[in-house]
Design an enzyme around this catalytic site. Structure first.
Site, mmCIF file in Angstrom:
data_model
loop_
_atom_site.group_PDB
_atom_site.id
_atom_site.type_symbol
_atom_site.label_atom_id
_atom_site.label_comp_id
_atom_site.label_asym_id
_atom_site.label_seq_id
_atom_site.Cartn_x
_atom_site.Cartn_y
_atom_site.Cartn_z
ATOM 1 N N LYS A 72 38.530 53.479 -16.144
ATOM 2 C CA LYS A 72 39.352 52.278 -16.395
ATOM 3 C C LYS A 72 40.815 52.403 -15.981
ATOM 4 O O LYS A 72 41.689 51.707 -16.500
ATOM 5 C CB LYS A 72 39.267 51.811 -17.864
ATOM 6 C CG LYS A 72 37.893 51.751 -18.446
ATOM 7 C CD LYS A 72 36.805 51.292 -17.515
ATOM 8 C CE LYS A 72 36.904 49.874 -17.068
ATOM 9 N NZ LYS A 72 35.865 49.605 -15.998
ATOM 10 N N THR A 112 39.877 52.864 -10.705
ATOM 11 C CA THR A 112 38.870 53.480 -9.834
ATOM 12 C C THR A 112 38.347 52.487 -8.788
ATOM 13 O O THR A 112 38.283 52.809 -7.592
ATOM 14 C CB THR A 112 37.667 53.943 -10.694
ATOM 15 O OG1 THR A 112 38.150 54.642 -11.823
ATOM 16 C CG2 THR A 112 36.710 54.791 -9.895
ATOM 17 N N THR A 113 37.979 51.309 -9.256
ATOM 18 C CA THR A 113 37.359 50.315 -8.367
ATOM 19 C C THR A 113 38.341 49.919 -7.265
ATOM 20 O O THR A 113 37.967 49.782 -6.096
ATOM 21 C CB THR A 113 36.956 49.072 -9.195
ATOM 22 O OG1 THR A 113 36.290 49.515 -10.379
ATOM 23 C CG2 THR A 113 36.049 48.144 -8.413
ATOM 24 N N TRP A 114 39.584 49.757 -7.642
ATOM 25 C CA TRP A 114 40.633 49.391 -6.683
ATOM 26 C C TRP A 114 40.807 50.506 -5.654
ATOM 27 O O TRP A 114 40.837 50.262 -4.438
ATOM 28 C CB TRP A 114 41.929 49.146 -7.451
ATOM 29 C CG TRP A 114 43.019 48.467 -6.701
ATOM 30 C CD1 TRP A 114 42.949 47.920 -5.445
ATOM 31 C CD2 TRP A 114 44.355 48.242 -7.163
ATOM 32 N NE1 TRP A 114 44.157 47.370 -5.103
ATOM 33 C CE2 TRP A 114 45.036 47.548 -6.127
ATOM 34 C CE3 TRP A 114 45.045 48.548 -8.333
ATOM 35 C CZ2 TRP A 114 46.372 47.165 -6.252
ATOM 36 C CZ3 TRP A 114 46.379 48.168 -8.452
ATOM 37 C CH2 TRP A 114 47.036 47.479 -7.419
ATOM 38 N N HIS A 174 34.723 61.351 -11.863
ATOM 39 C CA HIS A 174 35.489 61.216 -13.109
ATOM 40 C C HIS A 174 35.691 62.588 -13.751
ATOM 41 O O HIS A 174 36.259 62.684 -14.848
ATOM 42 C CB HIS A 174 34.736 60.333 -14.116
ATOM 43 C CG HIS A 174 34.836 58.852 -13.854
ATOM 44 N ND1 HIS A 174 36.031 58.212 -13.630
ATOM 45 C CD2 HIS A 174 33.895 57.876 -13.820
ATOM 46 C CE1 HIS A 174 35.821 56.916 -13.462
ATOM 47 N NE2 HIS A 174 34.536 56.686 -13.571
HETATM 48 P P1 A3P Z 1 41.510 45.453 -16.780
HETATM 49 O O1 A3P Z 1 40.338 45.650 -17.691
HETATM 50 O O2 A3P Z 1 42.815 45.771 -17.444
HETATM 51 O O3 A3P Z 1 41.527 44.122 -16.138
HETATM 52 P P2 A3P Z 1 38.106 51.090 -13.212
HETATM 53 O O4 A3P Z 1 37.964 50.541 -11.843
HETATM 54 O O5 A3P Z 1 38.692 52.457 -13.249
HETATM 55 O O6 A3P Z 1 36.867 50.936 -13.981
HETATM 56 O O7 A3P Z 1 39.245 50.196 -13.911
HETATM 57 C C1 A3P Z 1 38.990 48.840 -14.172
HETATM 58 C C2 A3P Z 1 40.315 48.148 -14.309
HETATM 59 O O8 A3P Z 1 40.884 47.951 -12.999
HETATM 60 C C3 A3P Z 1 40.154 46.756 -14.905
HETATM 61 O O9 A3P Z 1 41.362 46.503 -15.599
HETATM 62 C C4 A3P Z 1 39.993 45.903 -13.667
HETATM 63 O O10 A3P Z 1 40.253 44.540 -13.868
HETATM 64 C C5 A3P Z 1 41.024 46.553 -12.751
HETATM 65 N N1 A3P Z 1 40.779 46.311 -11.321
HETATM 66 C C6 A3P Z 1 39.599 46.270 -10.661
HETATM 67 N N2 A3P Z 1 39.790 45.997 -9.367
HETATM 68 C C7 A3P Z 1 41.124 45.862 -9.202
HETATM 69 C C8 A3P Z 1 41.957 45.547 -8.065
HETATM 70 N N3 A3P Z 1 41.437 45.322 -6.872
HETATM 71 N N4 A3P Z 1 43.283 45.479 -8.267
HETATM 72 C C9 A3P Z 1 43.843 45.697 -9.479
HETATM 73 N N5 A3P Z 1 43.109 45.989 -10.587
HETATM 74 C C10 A3P Z 1 41.763 46.066 -10.443
#
Ligand code: A3P
Length: 335
Positions: A74, A77-79, A146
């Site tokens: 969280k 990672t996805t970004w 992770h």
């Molecule tokens: P929020 O729950 O605060 O919105 P992970 O990818 O590590 O699982 O983290 C998820 C968090 O990154 C979530 O935060 C999600 O909305 C956010 N996120 C996912 N894609 C993103 C992007 N392209 N740019 C910015 N934040 C992003």
């Protein structure tokens, strides 16, 4: 939590994993998920087994150049997966002055969720197959983990051909994001998990891949010692100045972008506003049973914690952050 519970809690029941689990400290997380403490961090049994498989099988030596993206859950990672895979897909400009997006090549993010483009080694690649064939993946290979720095393989740490990019986020927003994410996997009958209990676990370090600060500091220290090997990126800085951070990331990945225009294209195409509205990310389940593809995109802002924290929660995490990071040189501007 249905499928997530099955996926998280089950192992092959081999004598090795059964014996190891019987010797480790154990905790329940979110009522029904089992966590085991191994080498200083908490794991689901299935993920611990795949971590052991990864450690005995993965090879980062030889001629293959690898990039390992790493993160606490969280924290962005996805970004990071979207950005890194997009940048790696760029091609060298004809005049040799950097890399550009090849508009003749189909945008990989149109058909694939970022977690499909860059797989998490211990949560996906080694979860269902303990000896995956990774040799066919063209070099440079892009993976994600992770796992904490302390349990990464020596071959990853020592190989000059292997680089690591770590993304971190302030603990307050990380916790709120984790709480929402885990709630998204609950059934209506289960309802929302009490935030107080989830917060207590987070502060005690008892959550998947926790404790938070040990994880962060492991990579932080290494990025200070070997900045050419480990790049450390803050989520908040990417939000504040995505152009600058994307430029740095592209250079670190050996794909310096040719112009600000290319940088802006990468920033937009990997932005949450774009990704969360793509069909591929809106529907269906992710590579992790019980978790929808859309649950990885929520609001993606800095400071959402203020909508949930009581003053006691704020003070407690502030103090934990201060004492955990003291003397490390790392700080979070918690807005
Ligand atoms: P929020 O729950 O605060 O919105 P992970 O990818 O590590 O699982 O983290 C998820 C968090 O990154 C979530 O935060 C999600 O909305 C956010 N996120 C996912 N894609 C993103 C992007 N392209 N740019 C910015 N934040 C992003």
């Amino acid at each position: 939590m249905g499928d997530l519970k099955t996926l998280a809690n089950s192992t092959s029941n081999s004598p090795e994993i059964t014996s190891l689990l019987s010797q480790l400290p154990r905790a329940k997380w979110w009522e029904e998920l089992d966590l085991y403490l191994w080498e200083g961090a908490w794991y689901f049994p299935s993920v611990l087994e795949s971590t052991l498989a990864f450690r005995s099988h993965f090879d980062s030596s030889g001629t293959t150049a690898d990039f390992i993206l790493a993160s606490n859950p969280k924290t962005g990672t996805t970004w990071l997966k979207a950005l890194a895979s997009y940048i790696m897909n760029c091609t060298r400009n004809n005049d040799g002055g950097g890399y550009v997006i090849d508009e003749n090549v189909e945008d990989p993010l149109l058909k694939n969720h970022p977690h499909e483009l860059v797989k998490t080694l211990e949560c996906v690649t080694y979860l269902k197959n303990q000896t995956p064939d990774l040799s066919a993946i063209p070099s440079p290979r892009l993976f994600h983990t992770h796992l904490g720095y302390n349990v990464l393989l020596e071959s990853i740490k020592n190989s000059t051909d292997c680089k690591i990019v770590y993304v971190v986020r302030n603990p307050n927003d990380t916790f709120i994001s984790l709480w929402h994410f885990m709630n998204s996997a609950r059934t209506p009958e289960q309802g929302i998990f009490p935030i107080e209990e989830a917060f207590e676990n987070f502060c005690n370090g008892v959550y998947i891949f926790g404790p938070f600060f040990d994880h962060v500091l492991g990579y932080w220290k290494e990025s200070l010692n070997r900045p050419n090997k480990v790049m450390f990126i803050k989520y908040e800085e990417m939000k504040k100045n995505p152009r600058e951070q994307v430029k740095k990331l592209a250079s670190f990945l050996g794909r310096p972008l040719a112009s600000d225009e290319e940088v802006d294209k990468v920033v937009w195409r990997c932005s949450i506003d774009r990704l969360k509205n793509l069909e591929v990310n809106k529907y269906g389940m992710s590579l992790w049973d019980g978790l929808s593809k859309s649950s990885f995109f929520r609001i993606g802002t800095v400071g959402d914690w203020k909508n949930y924290f009581t003053s006691e929660m704020k003070e407690r995490l502030e103090e934990l952050t201060r004492s955990s990071l003291e003397g490390s040189g790392l700080n979070f501007e918690i807005l």
